[in-house]
Design a protein around this motif. Structure first.
Motif, PDB file in Angstrom:
ATOM      1  N   ALA A  29       0.901  -1.122  -0.066  1.00  0.00           N
ATOM      2  CA  ALA A  29       0.019   0.124  -0.034  1.00  0.00           C
ATOM      3  C   ALA A  29       0.811   1.313  -0.008  1.00  0.00           C
ATOM      4  N   ASP A  30       0.797   2.081  -1.031  1.00  0.00           N
ATOM      5  CA  ASP A  30       1.581   3.347  -1.093  1.00  0.00           C
ATOM      6  C   ASP A  30       1.007   4.489  -0.352  1.00  0.00           C
ATOM      7  N   LEU A  31       1.824   4.784   0.913  1.00  0.00           N
ATOM      8  CA  LEU A  31       1.453   5.795   1.876  1.00  0.00           C
ATOM      9  C   LEU A  31       1.790   7.182   1.491  1.00  0.00           C
ATOM     10  N   SER A  32       2.239   7.513   0.279  1.00  0.00           N
ATOM     11  CA  SER A  32       2.809   8.895  -0.152  1.00  0.00           C
ATOM     12  C   SER A  32       1.690   9.713   0.197  1.00  0.00           C
ATOM     13  N   GLY A  33       2.261  11.061   0.751  1.00  0.00           N
ATOM     14  CA  GLY A  33       1.093  11.883   1.015  1.00  0.00           C
ATOM     15  C   GLY A  33       0.026  11.555   2.161  1.00  0.00           C
ATOM     16  N   ALA A  34       0.270  10.477   2.917  1.00  0.00           N
ATOM     17  CA  ALA A  34      -0.669  10.177   4.210  1.00  0.00           C
ATOM     18  C   ALA A  34      -0.599  11.162   5.080  1.00  0.00           C
ATOM     19  N   LYS A  35      -1.657  11.542   5.543  1.00  0.00           N
ATOM     20  CA  LYS A  35      -1.672  12.570   6.583  1.00  0.00           C
ATOM     21  C   LYS A  35      -2.169  11.845   7.969  1.00  0.00           C
ATOM     22  N   GLN A  36      -2.036  12.487   9.313  1.00  0.00           N
ATOM     23  CA  GLN A  36      -2.648  12.085  10.407  1.00  0.00           C
ATOM     24  C   GLN A  36      -4.053  11.722  10.483  1.00  0.00           C
ATOM     25  N   GLY A  37      -4.357  10.491  10.879  1.00  0.00           N
ATOM     26  CA  GLY A  37      -5.699  10.230  11.090  1.00  0.00           C
ATOM     27  C   GLY A  37      -5.907   9.088  10.035  1.00  0.00           C
ATOM     28  N   ARG A  58      -4.449   4.047   9.769  1.00  0.00           N
ATOM     29  CA  ARG A  58      -4.442   5.305  10.487  1.00  0.00           C
ATOM     30  C   ARG A  58      -3.188   5.626  11.176  1.00  0.00           C
ATOM     31  N   LEU A  59      -2.668   7.037  10.821  1.00  0.00           N
ATOM     32  CA  LEU A  59      -1.440   7.443  11.313  1.00  0.00           C
ATOM     33  C   LEU A  59      -1.603   8.482  12.462  1.00  0.00           C
ATOM     34  N   ASP A  60      -0.780   8.346  13.393  1.00  0.00           N
ATOM     35  CA  ASP A  60      -0.841   9.005  14.598  1.00  0.00           C
ATOM     36  C   ASP A  60       0.881   9.711  14.769  1.00  0.00           C
ATOM     37  N   LYS A  61       0.748  10.786  15.464  1.00  0.00           N
ATOM     38  CA  LYS A  61       1.836  11.553  15.908  1.00  0.00           C
ATOM     39  C   LYS A  61       2.700  10.522  17.031  1.00  0.00           C
ATOM     40  N   ILE A  62       4.009  10.845  16.743  1.00  0.00           N
ATOM     41  CA  ILE A  62       4.698  10.003  17.909  1.00  0.00           C
ATOM     42  C   ILE A  62       4.976  11.134  18.943  1.00  0.00           C
ATOM     43  N   VAL A  63       4.706  10.974  20.277  1.00  0.00           N
ATOM     44  CA  VAL A  63       5.013  12.010  21.271  1.00  0.00           C
ATOM     45  C   VAL A  63       5.648  11.400  22.324  1.00  0.00           C
ATOM     46  N   GLN A  64       6.163  12.387  23.230  1.00  0.00           N
ATOM     47  CA  GLN A  64       6.648  11.753  24.333  1.00  0.00           C
ATOM     48  C   GLN A  64       6.220  12.652  25.518  1.00  0.00           C
ATOM     49  N   ALA A  78       0.127   9.206  19.880  1.00  0.00           N
ATOM     50  CA  ALA A  78      -0.613  10.147  20.698  1.00  0.00           C
ATOM     51  C   ALA A  78      -1.626   9.519  21.575  1.00  0.00           C
ATOM     52  N   SER A  79      -2.564   8.494  20.664  1.00  0.00           N
ATOM     53  CA  SER A  79      -3.551   7.957  21.059  1.00  0.00           C
ATOM     54  C   SER A  79      -3.204   6.962  22.284  1.00  0.00           C
ATOM     55  N   LYS A  80      -2.162   6.148  22.148  1.00  0.00           N
ATOM     56  CA  LYS A  80      -1.562   5.254  22.775  1.00  0.00           C
ATOM     57  C   LYS A  80      -1.236   5.943  24.221  1.00  0.00           C
ATOM     58  N   ILE A  81      -0.410   7.143  24.108  1.00  0.00           N
ATOM     59  CA  ILE A  81       0.124   7.684  25.212  1.00  0.00           C
ATOM     60  C   ILE A  81      -1.273   8.454  26.088  1.00  0.00           C
ATOM     61  N   GLU A  82      -1.976   8.727  25.478  1.00  0.00           N
ATOM     62  CA  GLU A  82      -3.325   9.217  26.051  1.00  0.00           C
ATOM     63  C   GLU A  82      -3.990   8.224  26.992  1.00  0.00           C
ATOM     64  N   SER A  83      -3.814   6.861  26.630  1.00  0.00           N
ATOM     65  CA  SER A  83      -4.647   5.836  27.388  1.00  0.00           C
ATOM     66  C   SER A  83      -3.815   5.664  28.510  1.00  0.00           C
ATOM     67  N   VAL A  84      -2.390   6.024  28.786  1.00  0.00           N
ATOM     68  CA  VAL A  84      -1.656   5.525  29.800  1.00  0.00           C
ATOM     69  C   VAL A  84      -1.955   6.391  31.149  1.00  0.00           C
ATOM     70  N   GLN A 128      -7.225  -0.307  33.993  1.00  0.00           N
ATOM     71  CA  GLN A 128      -7.547  -1.506  34.626  1.00  0.00           C
ATOM     72  C   GLN A 128      -6.230  -2.232  34.945  1.00  0.00           C
ATOM     73  N   GLY A 129      -5.247  -1.472  34.638  1.00  0.00           N
ATOM     74  CA  GLY A 129      -3.962  -2.340  35.001  1.00  0.00           C
ATOM     75  C   GLY A 129      -3.302  -3.037  33.891  1.00  0.00           C
ATOM     76  N   ASN A 130      -3.756  -2.998  32.875  1.00  0.00           N
ATOM     77  CA  ASN A 130      -3.176  -3.683  31.604  1.00  0.00           C
ATOM     78  C   ASN A 130      -2.342  -3.026  30.931  1.00  0.00           C
ATOM     79  N   ASP A 131      -1.334  -3.676  30.190  1.00  0.00           N
ATOM     80  CA  ASP A 131       0.016  -3.347  29.673  1.00  0.00           C
ATOM     81  C   ASP A 131      -0.420  -2.406  28.530  1.00  0.00           C
ATOM     82  N   ILE A 132      -0.157  -1.498  28.252  1.00  0.00           N
ATOM     83  CA  ILE A 132      -0.540  -0.770  26.691  1.00  0.00           C
ATOM     84  C   ILE A 132       0.596  -0.983  25.796  1.00  0.00           C
ATOM     85  N   ILE A 133       0.429  -1.919  24.959  1.00  0.00           N
ATOM     86  CA  ILE A 133       1.186  -2.487  23.794  1.00  0.00           C
ATOM     87  C   ILE A 133       1.413  -1.071  23.072  1.00  0.00           C
ATOM     88  N   GLY A 134       2.542  -0.868  22.454  1.00  0.00           N
ATOM     89  CA  GLY A 134       2.788   0.237  21.460  1.00  0.00           C
ATOM     90  C   GLY A 134       3.587   1.745  22.166  1.00  0.00           C
TER      91      GLY A 134
END
Length: 212
Positions: A18-26, A53-59, A94-100, A128-134
């Motif tokens: 799949a060609d992701l050229s030009g793909a944006k967040q979301g 689905r693309l997401d920003k990498i945050v710290q 970002a969506s994963k970090i928000e769930s931490v 719930q104390g579950n590990d967050i993968i990713g």
């Protein structure tokens, strides 16, 4: 394709891209392309497109919390603790970090009677104390020191000062509660035999007194 050729086709021979050229967040809908193995014709492919689905990498920095498993030996309790590092960096979408909800270091205290010093893994968990993968936890382990204190049940002794009114005398003293639990290092708590109240003044007392 010819039967002979088809039997030679393995999973690795079929390349889907799949060609992701030009793909944006979301969400990004992309058409799938498939490469034909030698002498084989691709007649049909399902599905023909996918949603990427693309997401920003945050710290972000998160404090490290200690989670206990098990119970210390009877008559003992966890007192103070030290943890190093007490704050760590996590990174991920970002969506994963928000769930931490928190970052934890879990330590087993089952049957413990003495102070504990351990190097334990750190993990990011949800509500719930579950590990967050990713989610990448940049510091994998923490050094934890726990001090164990001893519990002891001792009587409460009232300190009575002064002299009641002439013609009266103290006939009974009741204490509620009669006992209390103290906690301290074992060497200290073993030397405690009672807990004293503050001074209770009974000078010229001529009636029953109830006081805290």
């Amino acid at each position: 394709g010819k039967k002979n050729d088809l039997t030679k086709v393995s999973l690795e021979d079929v390349k889907v891209s799949a060609d992701l050229s030009g793909a944006k967040q979301g969400d990004n809908i992309r058409v799938l392309k498939v490469s034909n193995p030698v002498n084989i014709e691709i007649k049909e492919m399902t599905p023909q497109q996918i949603n990427v689905r693309l997401d920003k990498i945050v710290q972000t920095q998160k404090p490290v919390e200690i989670v206990y498993s098990g119970e210390p030996a009877k008559g003992y309790q966890v007192g103070s603790y030290e943890i190093s590092p007490n704050e760590i960096l996590i990174e991920g979408p970002a969506s994963k970090i928000e769930s931490v909800v928190k970052v934890i270091a879990e330590i087993d205290v089952e049957g413990a009677k003495e102070n504990i010093r351990k190097n334990v893994p750190i993990k990011a968990v949800d509500g719930q104390g579950n590990d967050i993968i990713g989610v990448d936890v940049k510091t994998e382990n923490a050094n934890v020191y726990l001090s164990l204190v001893k519990l002891k049940n001792v009587p409460i002794t009232p300190i009575i000062n002064g002299t009641v009114k002439e013609g009266y005398k103290i006939t009974n003293v009741e204490i509620e509660p009669a006992n209390t639990t103290v906690r301290a290092k074992e060497g200290i708590v073993n030397s405690v035999t009672e807990i004293l109240t503050k001074s209770i003044n009974v000078d010229e007392l001529s009636a029953t007194l109830e006081t805290e």
